[in-house]
Design an enzyme around this catalytic site. Structure first.
Site, PDB file in Angstrom:
ATOM      1  N   HIS A 128       0.746  -1.178   0.000  1.00 43.52           N
ATOM      2  CA  HIS A 128       0.092  -0.041  -0.122  1.00 43.52           C
ATOM      3  C   HIS A 128       0.806   1.244   0.065  1.00 43.52           C
ATOM      4  O   HIS A 128       1.860   1.200   0.555  1.00 43.52           O
ATOM      5  CB  HIS A 128      -0.937  -0.208   1.156  1.00 43.52           C
ATOM      6  CG  HIS A 128      -1.805   0.909   1.167  1.00 43.52           C
ATOM      7  ND1 HIS A 128      -1.717   2.298   1.783  1.00 43.52           N
ATOM      8  CD2 HIS A 128      -3.307   0.904   1.121  1.00 43.52           C
ATOM      9  CE1 HIS A 128      -2.686   2.973   1.758  1.00 43.52           C
ATOM     10  NE2 HIS A 128      -3.925   2.382   1.352  1.00 43.52           N
ATOM     11  N   ASP A 205       2.771  -4.748   7.813  1.00 47.04           N
ATOM     12  CA  ASP A 205       1.354  -4.289   7.532  1.00 47.04           C
ATOM     13  C   ASP A 205       0.362  -4.836   7.569  1.00 47.04           C
ATOM     14  O   ASP A 205       0.013  -5.733   6.868  1.00 47.04           O
ATOM     15  CB  ASP A 205       1.531  -3.451   6.173  1.00 47.04           C
ATOM     16  CG  ASP A 205       0.093  -2.430   5.788  1.00 47.04           C
ATOM     17  OD1 ASP A 205      -0.746  -2.763   6.650  1.00 47.04           O
ATOM     18  OD2 ASP A 205       0.347  -2.045   4.790  1.00 47.04           O
ATOM     19  N   GLN A 208      -4.949  -5.223   6.772  1.00 49.11           N
ATOM     20  CA  GLN A 208      -5.945  -6.031   6.071  1.00 49.11           C
ATOM     21  C   GLN A 208      -5.954  -7.319   6.798  1.00 49.11           C
ATOM     22  O   GLN A 208      -6.589  -8.632   6.304  1.00 49.11           O
ATOM     23  CB  GLN A 208      -5.959  -6.226   4.669  1.00 49.11           C
ATOM     24  CG  GLN A 208      -5.983  -4.874   4.165  1.00 49.11           C
ATOM     25  CD  GLN A 208      -7.496  -4.160   4.139  1.00 49.11           C
ATOM     26  OE1 GLN A 208      -8.314  -4.838   4.574  1.00 49.11           O
ATOM     27  NE2 GLN A 208      -7.494  -3.138   3.488  1.00 49.11           N
ATOM     28  N   LYS A 231     -11.090  -0.367  10.577  1.00 45.90           N
ATOM     29  CA  LYS A 231     -11.118  -1.404   9.544  1.00 45.90           C
ATOM     30  C   LYS A 231     -11.561  -2.554  10.493  1.00 45.90           C
ATOM     31  O   LYS A 231     -11.696  -3.637   9.962  1.00 45.90           O
ATOM     32  CB  LYS A 231      -9.998  -1.687   8.647  1.00 45.90           C
ATOM     33  CG  LYS A 231      -9.459  -0.639   7.641  1.00 45.90           C
ATOM     34  CD  LYS A 231      -8.428  -1.082   6.891  1.00 45.90           C
ATOM     35  CE  LYS A 231      -7.638  -0.131   6.284  1.00 45.90           C
ATOM     36  NZ  LYS A 231      -8.279   0.600   5.193  1.00 45.90           N
ATOM     37  N   CYS A 370      -4.893   2.639  -3.472  1.00 40.39           N
ATOM     38  CA  CYS A 370      -3.529   3.084  -3.251  1.00 40.39           C
ATOM     39  C   CYS A 370      -2.323   2.058  -3.384  1.00 40.39           C
ATOM     40  O   CYS A 370      -1.638   1.861  -2.591  1.00 40.39           O
ATOM     41  CB  CYS A 370      -3.424   3.553  -1.670  1.00 40.39           C
ATOM     42  SG  CYS A 370      -4.868   4.744  -1.088  1.00 40.39           S
TER      43      CYS A 370
HETATM   44  N1  7TS Z   1      -2.131  -0.697   4.464  1.00 38.02           N
HETATM   45  C1  7TS Z   1      -2.863  -1.473   3.971  1.00 38.02           C
HETATM   46  C2  7TS Z   1      -2.709  -2.931   3.302  1.00 38.02           C
HETATM   47  C3  7TS Z   1      -4.323  -0.765   3.585  1.00 38.02           C
HETATM   48  O1  7TS Z   1      -5.343  -1.651   3.040  1.00 38.02           O
HETATM   49  C4  7TS Z   1      -4.599   0.386   4.194  1.00 38.02           C
HETATM   50  C5  7TS Z   1      -5.856   1.146   3.711  1.00 38.02           C
HETATM   51  C6  7TS Z   1      -3.556   1.140   4.765  1.00 38.02           C
HETATM   52  C7  7TS Z   1      -2.316   0.393   4.814  1.00 38.02           C
HETATM   53  C8  7TS Z   1      -3.635   2.458   5.377  1.00 38.02           C
HETATM   54  O2  7TS Z   1      -4.578   2.324   6.192  1.00 38.02           O
HETATM   55  P1  7TS Z   1      -4.899   3.734   6.945  1.00 38.02           P
HETATM   56  O3  7TS Z   1      -6.074   3.560   7.994  1.00 38.02           O
HETATM   57  O4  7TS Z   1      -3.701   4.627   7.544  1.00 38.02           O
HETATM   58  O5  7TS Z   1      -5.602   4.709   5.984  1.00 38.02           O
HETATM   59  N2  7TS Z   1      -6.392   0.609   2.793  1.00 38.02           N
HETATM   60  C9  7TS Z   1      -7.469   1.340   2.018  1.00 38.02           C
HETATM   61  C10 7TS Z   1      -8.166   0.549   1.167  1.00 38.02           C
HETATM   62  O6  7TS Z   1      -7.831  -0.374   0.612  1.00 38.02           O
HETATM   63  N3  7TS Z   1      -9.308   1.229   0.494  1.00 38.02           N
HETATM   64  O7  7TS Z   1      -9.264   2.585   1.388  1.00 38.02           O
HETATM   65  C11 7TS Z   1      -8.125   2.583   2.289  1.00 38.02           C
END
Ligand code: 7TS
Length: 412
Positions: A128, A205, A208, A231, A370
């Site tokens: 990401h 990371d 997910q 999430k 992303c």
């Molecule tokens: N890493 C992964 C694998 C992610 O899917 C996301 C967010 C992040 C990092 C960043 O998370 P945040 O809470 O700091 O924004 N992914 C997504 C997505 O797939 N669609 O919207 C956000």
């Protein structure tokens, strides 16, 4: 996957999520954008409301009753999160704003100080942007290099290539646990072993994975691991950085200010103990307390059960989406993936598809998720993505497939 997994009582638990009853023009919402953010159950909403109704106060500052109650709840929230991911205690759990901030914390506090010319950070092609852009930019500033572990033709991490790319020049390996685009489940525990053989740190990371399956940081032997509350049934504005205690102890602070200090003079300052050393200023109090409530909610359901439920939905969606032969699904086969499916329908841009699905009250994500460099590798500018969570049903997957049929007819 655990053999003991039990079916979730989805019909009952959906009652905990009032938002799922929303209708648009008389059609019930089908929410399949859970990888972007999940919905929030009543007990978590209650935890936030309770805090503001009953004991809202700043923490670690007052000796009055409200501040004491808020401080205890906030500190115990760290213990609860530690337990949820198998960490050693609250010292290893830093509350941040989200996964992105957790990564930046390590990149700035560790990377800027420790990386230099000749050093390498090994990432994957499916990172990401939160990890890819962060390490890319810190590498630029320090003169270090980033290397990327490729994906196989089947859309998995190429572990043979990983073993070649990780060398004694590697200082950090940062890999996504479950890809938010491919849905593949990466062997991050194995990667950690390879990283440690070369005295490098392993950053997982887990944005997910922690929301969707049992994750134990000690099993993985990760040095760092990051995820976001929003999430996993929690509120926005709260993320977690897990770090091994001795690693965090050796690290410089990331942000300076109140809360994170022990003693301050005009000349110098010393730092508070973990985890507060990394939580400068008034912290995420209500969000942290609500995240602990989200951990309770998920543990009551059982993370093995959540994992199994999502895997079944993803496999079913994979099978149904590929029935006509005009949908390309990215990533490994249906029976070996986390709870999401990214795809493209021949001749229809993902944004158009998403807009047509929206007309049927089906919410999916369209775009690059992303992961722009990964989309370059896949040869796609964008994709549509359906992502599932504990409250989704097979019937909702059918609604997705029917709405795609509408799009097929419209563009035929
Ligand atoms: N890493 C992964 C694998 C992610 O899917 C996301 C967010 C992040 C990092 C960043 O998370 P945040 O809470 O700091 O924004 N992914 C997504 C997505 O797939 N669609 O919207 C956000």
């Amino acid at each position: 996957m655990s053999q003991q997994a039990q079916p979730l009582d989805v019909e009952r638990l959906r009652e905990d999520f009032p938002i799922l009853d929303r209708e648009f023009d008389g059609t019930r919402l089908v929410y399949l954008d859970n990888a972007a953010t999940s919905q929030t159950p009543e007990p978590v909403i209650e935890a936030i409301a309770d805090y503001y109704r009953e004991y809202n106060a700043n923490v670690h500052r007052g000796i009055h009753q409200l501040s004491q109650e808020a401080s205890v709840a906030y500190e115990e929230a760290h213990d609860r999160v530690a337990e949820f991911i198998g960490a050693d205690g609250r010292e290893e759990i830093i509350f941040t704003k989200n996964t992105t901030e957790s990564m930046n914390l390590v990149a700035y506090a560790w990377g800027l100080n420790e990386l230099g010319p000749g050093d390498e950070v090994v990432l994957t092609e499916m990172e990401h942007h939160a990890s890819l852009v962060t390490w890319q930019q810190i590498a630029k500033r320090t003169g270090a290099d980033c290397k990327y572990i490729p994906i196989t033709d089947e859309g998995r991490l190429d572990m043979d290539a990983a073993r070649e790319l990780i060398t004694d020049d590697t200082e950090m390996v940062s890999a996504v646990h479950v890809s938010n685009t491919l849905g593949c489940i990466n062997p991050v525990g194995e990667l950690a072993d390879v990283a440690h053989d070369h005295d490098a740190y392993m950053f997982v990371d887990a944005a997910q994975s922690v929301p969707n399956r049992p994750v134990d940081v000690e099993d993985l032997d990760a040095d760092f691991l990051a995820f976001s509350g929003h999430k996993m049934c929690g509120p926005t504005g709260i993320g977690v950085l897990y770090g091994k205690r001795h690693v965090l102890e050796a690290m410089e602070p990331y942000l300076y200010g109140g809360e994170m200090i022990r003693k301050v003079t005009f000349e110098d300052s010393t730092w508070n103990e973990l985890p507060w050393k990394f939580e400068a200023g008034t912290p995420l109090i209500s969000q942290g307390i609500a995240l602990a409530a989200a951990c309770d909610y998920l543990d009551d359901l059982g993370m093995e059960n959540v994992e199994r439920h999502e895997a079944e939905l993803a496999e079913y969606a994979h099978d149904r989406l590929t029935e006509h032969g005009d949908v390309e699904v990215y990533g490994p086969p249906g029976d070996d993936r986390g709870g999401l499916v990214a795809f493209n329908l021949d001749g229809v841009h993902a944004h158009d598809l998403s807009s047509i699905l929206n007309d049927s009250a089906v919410a999916i994500r369209a775009g690059d998720h992303c992961t722009q460099p990964l989309h370059d590798v896949l040869g796609a500018t964008a994709s549509a993505r359906a992502s599932f969570y504990l409250y989704n049903t097979h019937k909702e997957v059918d609604r997705l497939v029917e709405a795609i049929d509408d799009a097929r007819q419209l563009f035929a």
